[in-house]
Design an enzyme around this catalytic site. Sequence first.
Site, PDB file in Angstrom:
ATOM      1  N   CYS A  86       0.861  -1.182   0.000  1.00  0.00           N
ATOM      2  CA  CYS A  86       0.000   0.000   0.000  1.00  0.00           C
ATOM      3  C   CYS A  86       0.898   1.232   0.000  1.00  0.00           C
ATOM      4  CB  CYS A  86      -0.986  -0.015   1.171  1.00  0.00           C
ATOM      5  SG  CYS A  86      -0.247   0.145   2.810  1.00  0.00           S
ATOM      6  N   ASN A 146       2.563   1.388   4.078  1.00  0.00           N
ATOM      7  CA  ASN A 146       2.894   0.141   4.769  1.00  0.00           C
ATOM      8  C   ASN A 146       2.662   0.240   6.283  1.00  0.00           C
ATOM      9  OD1 ASN A 146       5.805  -2.004   5.244  1.00  0.00           O
ATOM     10  ND2 ASN A 146       3.716  -2.624   4.786  1.00  0.00           N
ATOM     11  N   CYS A 179      -1.021   0.696   7.310  1.00  0.00           N
ATOM     12  CA  CYS A 179      -2.449   0.401   7.511  1.00  0.00           C
ATOM     13  C   CYS A 179      -2.868  -0.868   6.768  1.00  0.00           C
ATOM     14  CB  CYS A 179      -3.319   1.570   7.063  1.00  0.00           C
ATOM     15  SG  CYS A 179      -3.154   3.062   8.077  1.00  0.00           S
ATOM     16  N   ARG A 180      -3.081  -0.740   5.466  1.00  0.00           N
ATOM     17  CA  ARG A 180      -3.668  -1.844   4.710  1.00  0.00           C
ATOM     18  C   ARG A 180      -2.734  -3.030   4.508  1.00  0.00           C
ATOM     19  NH1 ARG A 180      -5.398   1.782  -0.243  1.00  0.00           N
ATOM     20  NH2 ARG A 180      -3.436   2.762   0.418  1.00  0.00           N
ATOM     21  N   SER A 181      -1.515  -2.791   4.006  1.00  0.00           N
ATOM     22  CA  SER A 181      -0.653  -3.936   3.674  1.00  0.00           C
ATOM     23  C   SER A 181      -0.194  -4.733   4.889  1.00  0.00           C
ATOM     24  CB  SER A 181       0.517  -3.519   2.777  1.00  0.00           C
ATOM     25  OG  SER A 181       1.290  -2.490   3.342  1.00  0.00           O
ATOM     26  N   ASP A 203      -7.937   3.293   1.714  1.00  0.00           N
ATOM     27  CA  ASP A 203      -7.028   3.647   2.804  1.00  0.00           C
ATOM     28  C   ASP A 203      -7.850   4.122   4.006  1.00  0.00           C
ATOM     29  OD1 ASP A 203      -4.987   4.492   4.447  1.00  0.00           O
ATOM     30  OD2 ASP A 203      -3.958   5.645   2.896  1.00  0.00           O
TER      31      ASP A 203
END
Length: 158
Positions: A13, A16, A18-20, A130
Amino acid sequence: MAAPSGRSVLFVCLGNICRSPIAEAVFRKSATDGGVVDKWVIDSGATSDWNTGSAPDARGLACLRKHGIETDHRARQVTKDDFMTFDHILCMDESNLRDLNKKASSVKNCKAKIELLGSYDPEKQLIIQDPYYGSDKDFETVYQQCVRCCKAFLEQYS
């Protein structure tokens, strides 16, 4: 870098944090539960260098903990080597996809298949938004999307 069976996945993301890292932790748990974690190299990274060395967002960690998952990941930026060593690079949105494809075009021996993680979602939610400027509910949405996508991806490639 690759696991003995040659299976490897990098979740990406923007930052690196939050999402990934959520996707990485969810995939690692799914692979562990499925008894195949030792067949995979699993990591996550960022298209930007903004958060290098940082722990994941506290809200993301809290969301994972709520589901019984821990991670000790530290943010890192995607490198040229990643395109040569990972089989799959799965990202969260079109902006990540553009950035990764642009980077990949300058790598001579790119072997990674670069895709949106959401392309594996049985509910067809292609983009994983995000949650950084959102609420705990947005982190939960990301988590649920990652669970669905990682399960489908793992079923396809295990």
